[in-house]
Scaffold this active site. Structure first.
Site, short mmCIF file in Angstrom:
data_model
loop_
_atom_site.label_atom_id
_atom_site.label_comp_id
_atom_site.label_asym_id
_atom_site.label_seq_id
_atom_site.Cartn_x
_atom_site.Cartn_y
_atom_site.Cartn_z
N CYS A 85 13.42 9.38 8.85
CA CYS A 85 13.17 9.42 10.37
C CYS A 85 14.36 8.98 11.18
O CYS A 85 14.56 9.49 12.35
CB CYS A 85 12.51 7.89 10.40
SG CYS A 85 13.34 6.57 9.81
N GLU A 108 9.27 15.56 16.26
CA GLU A 108 9.54 15.43 15.10
C GLU A 108 9.06 16.31 13.87
O GLU A 108 7.60 16.27 13.68
CB GLU A 108 9.58 13.94 14.59
CG GLU A 108 10.15 13.67 13.12
CD GLU A 108 9.91 12.06 13.03
OE1 GLU A 108 10.59 11.60 12.33
OE2 GLU A 108 8.69 11.55 13.16
N LYS A 119 0.82 -1.20 -0.04
CA LYS A 119 -0.02 0.09 0.04
C LYS A 119 0.92 1.35 0.20
O LYS A 119 1.43 1.64 1.09
CB LYS A 119 -0.97 -0.15 1.30
CG LYS A 119 -2.28 0.72 0.99
CD LYS A 119 -2.12 2.09 0.88
CE LYS A 119 -1.48 2.86 1.95
NZ LYS A 119 -1.62 4.25 1.89
#
Length: 483
Positions: free
Chosen positions: A287, A386, A179
C-alpha cells in the site's frame, strides 16, 4: 518442491479444536500454481465460539487485569519466538503470496518482530492514568482496554500487519480474533502455536481463516468492540458500514498511490537507488509503494533512462530463491489486473519504458515484468487507480508548485517521498503534501511513530503512542475538591 502443509483444526480461544463447518481453504503457490497447503474454512458458528471465548476472557478472565509488566512478558515471548522462527515464517509467506524470500525475512518476519518490540517500548511509557486540574475540580483521566478486537488482515504482509494489530491490543489488555486472508493463512497457524507456547490465557486469541462472507459476520458481531482492518478501499468502506450498525469502533489502513518527487537538485544515483525498491517492493503489492514518480522536465530524459535501466535489471523468479528481487503476484486475478492496466496505460497514450508483459522463460506462475510507464499524465487511470502490481508511472512536471499539486491530486494520502540536495527544503516540501507518512531522501517506516492515511487511505493510526491509543477507551473520573 514445497512441502504440503495441511491443518485440520482451528485455533479458538487458545486451543486447537475441530471446526464446526466442513469447508476447506486450499492454498495455491503463485510460482508453481500447485496446491501447497490447506486449512479449515471457519464458519459463522466458529466465529460465535471465538467471540464468546474472547468475551469471557475479557469480561471475567485474568488478561486485562494483569499488570502491564506481566502482559509485556508474554508479548516479549511472542516476539522472541518469531525471531527464532523467522526463516520458517518467511518461507511460509513467500510460498503463499510470492514475496521474494530476502524481502520476507526482513519485512515479513523480522519486520513483525520489530513491530512487537516497538509496541513494547511505547507501552512501557504510555500514560494510562493521569491527574489533571479540571474547570470544576481535580479529575483523573484513565485509558482502559477497548475489549474484544476483530483484526482482519490482508495477504500481502500478513505477519507484519497482524503484529500491528495484535501488539497494541494484547499489551493494553484486549482480546483478539485474528482473521487472516484465504490466500495466505498458513503463517497464522505458526503464530497461533507461538502464542500458545508464550502463555496467553484461555480465550485471548483465536485465528479464523475465512472468506468475505464470514469476515462480514465477524465485523457485524455484537460481541466485538473494535475492528482493525487492513485492505482495499472498497472493503474498508464496507467494514465501516457494517460496523456502524453496532457503533463498533474501527481503524482502517487502506490503499495508496504515493508519489516519489525528484527535485531538480537531487542526486540521481541516490534517488534511483532509493526509489526503485520503494516502487517495486513486494512485487508492487504494498500500500505504501511509491507508484507515481514525479520528474522535473529539465531532467526527465536522464531520470527516465536511469529508472528504466534499474527496474529492468531487477531479478524476477522463484520467490524462494534468495537472489530473486521480484516474485509472482499472489493470484491469477492480480496478474490479469496488472496486465489489464498495462493495456489501459498504452491505450491512454503512455509509453512503456521497460517491461510490459510476462517475463520470458516464466510461462508458469502469475508473473508480470517490472513495468515503468513514461509520459504519464496524472489524469490517466494508471496514475489514479491503485494497481497493486509491479506497474509504476513516471510523470513529468514543470516547477515545484506543479509537483506538489500533482502529488496531492489523488484520492489517496498514505505515503510519499522527496529527493533533494537540501534536506531542509525537502522537509518544507513534505509539509505541503497531504499524506500520513512522508520521507526525505529515504524510504522507511518507523514503528515508534504514527502510520496511517489521509483521504481514502484510511481512518486512524497504527504504531507509536497514537497507534496504541486506538486500542484504549478514555475515561474521566471527577474527584472531590482538595483531593
Amino acid at each position: 518442491m514445497t512441502e504440503l502443509v495441511e491443518h485440520g483444526q482451528l485455533f479458538i480461544g487458545g486451543e486447537w479444536t475441530d471446526p464446526l463447518g466442513t469447508g476447506t481453504i486450499r492454498v495455491v503457490s503463485p510460482h508453481t500454481e500447485q496446491v501447497i497447503g490447506s486449512v479449515p474454512h471457519a464458519c459463522e458458528a466458529d466465529v460465535d465460539r471465538a467471540v464468546a471465548a474472547a468475551r469471557r476472557a475479557f469480561d471475567q478472565g485474568p488478561w486485562p487485569r494483569l499488570s502491564l509488566d506481566e502482559r509485556i512478558a508474554v508479548v516479549t515471548r511472542i516476539k522472541d519466538a518469531i525471531t527464532v522462527r523467522h526463516e520458517e515464517i518467511a518461507r511460509s509467506i513467500s510460498s503463499q503470496n510470492g514475496s521474494p524470500y530476502s524481502w520476507s525475512v526482513l519485512a515479513q518476519a523480522l519486520g513483525a518482530m520489530m513491530v512487537y518490540d516497538s509496541a513494547i517500548t511505547v507501552a512501557r511509557d504510555y500514560p494510562y492514568e493521569e491527574r489533571r486540574q479540571g474547570a470544576l475540580g481535580p479529575i483523573l483521566v484513565r485509558r482502559e482496554p477497548v475489549g474484544v478486537v476483530a483484526a482482519v488482515i490482508p495477504w500481502n504482509v500478513p505477519q507484519f500487519v497482524a503484529a500491528a494489530k495484535l501488539a497494541p491490543a494484547l499489551l493494553t489488555g484486549s482480546c483478539v480474533i485474528l482473521k487472516p486472508s484465504p490466500e495466505a493463512p498458513l503463517d497464522s497457524f505458526i503464530l497461533a502455536d507461538i502464542a500458545r507456547e508464550a502463555g496467553l490465557p484461555e480465550g485471548v486469541l483465536s485465528v479464523l481463516p475465512a472468506d468475505r462472507e464470514v469476515s462480514e459476520y465477524l465485523v457485524a458481531h455484537p460481541g466485538v468492540d473494535k475492528v482493525a482492518f487492513t485492505g482495499s478501499v472498497a472493503a474498508g468502506k464496507r467494514v465501516m458500514e457494517v460496523a456502524a450498525r453496532n457503533l463498533t469502533r474501527v481503524t482502517l489502513e487502506l490503499g495508496g498511490k504515493s508519489a516519489a518527487v525528484i527535485l531538480p537538485d537531487a542526486d540521481l544515483e541516490a534517488a534511483v537507488a532509493g526509489i526503485v525498491p520503494a516502487a517495486w517492493m513486494n512485487n508492487g503489492q504494498a500500500c505504501v509503494a511509491q507508484t507515481r514518480i514525479l520528474a522535473p522536465r529539465s531532467r526527465y530524459g536522464e531520470i527516465a533512462e536511469a529508472l528504466a535501466a534499474a527496474a529492468g535489471a531487477l531479478v524476477v523468479g522463484d520467490p524462494l530463491d534468495p537472489a530473486t528481487q521480484l516474485g509472482p503476484l499472489v493470484a491469477e486475478r492480480q496478474q490479469r489486473r496488472s496486465l489489464d492496466y498495462i493495456r489501459i496505460g498504452q491505450e491512454e497514450g503512455a509509453k512503456i519504458l521497460t517491461g510490459g508483459g510476462r517475463p520470458a522463460g516464466l510461462e508458469r506462475g502469475w508473473y508480470v515484468e517490472p513495468t515503468l510507464f513514461g509520459d504519464v499524465d496524472n489524469s490517466m487511470r494508471i496514475a489514479r487507480e491503485e494497481i497493486f502490481g509491479p506497474v509504476v508511472c513516471l510523470i513529468p512536471y514543470g516547477n515545484e508548485a506543479e509537483a506538489s499539486r500533482i502529488a496531492n491530486d489523488s484520492e489517496f494520502g498514505l505515503s510519499g517521498s522527496v529527493w533533494t540536495a537540501d534536506v531542509d527544503h525537502g522537509v518544507d516540501f513534505a509539509r505541503g503534501v497531504r499524506t500520513g507518512t512522508f520521507n526525505v531522501n529515504t524510504f522507511s517506516l518507523d514503528m515508534l511513530g504514527p502510520f496511517g492515511g489521509y483521504k481514502n487511505s484510511g481512518v486512524g493510526r497504527e504504531f507509536g503512542p497514537e497507534g496504541l491509543s486506538e486500542y484504549l477507551e478514555h475515561k474521566m473520573i471527577h474527584l472531590p475538591a482538595g483531593s
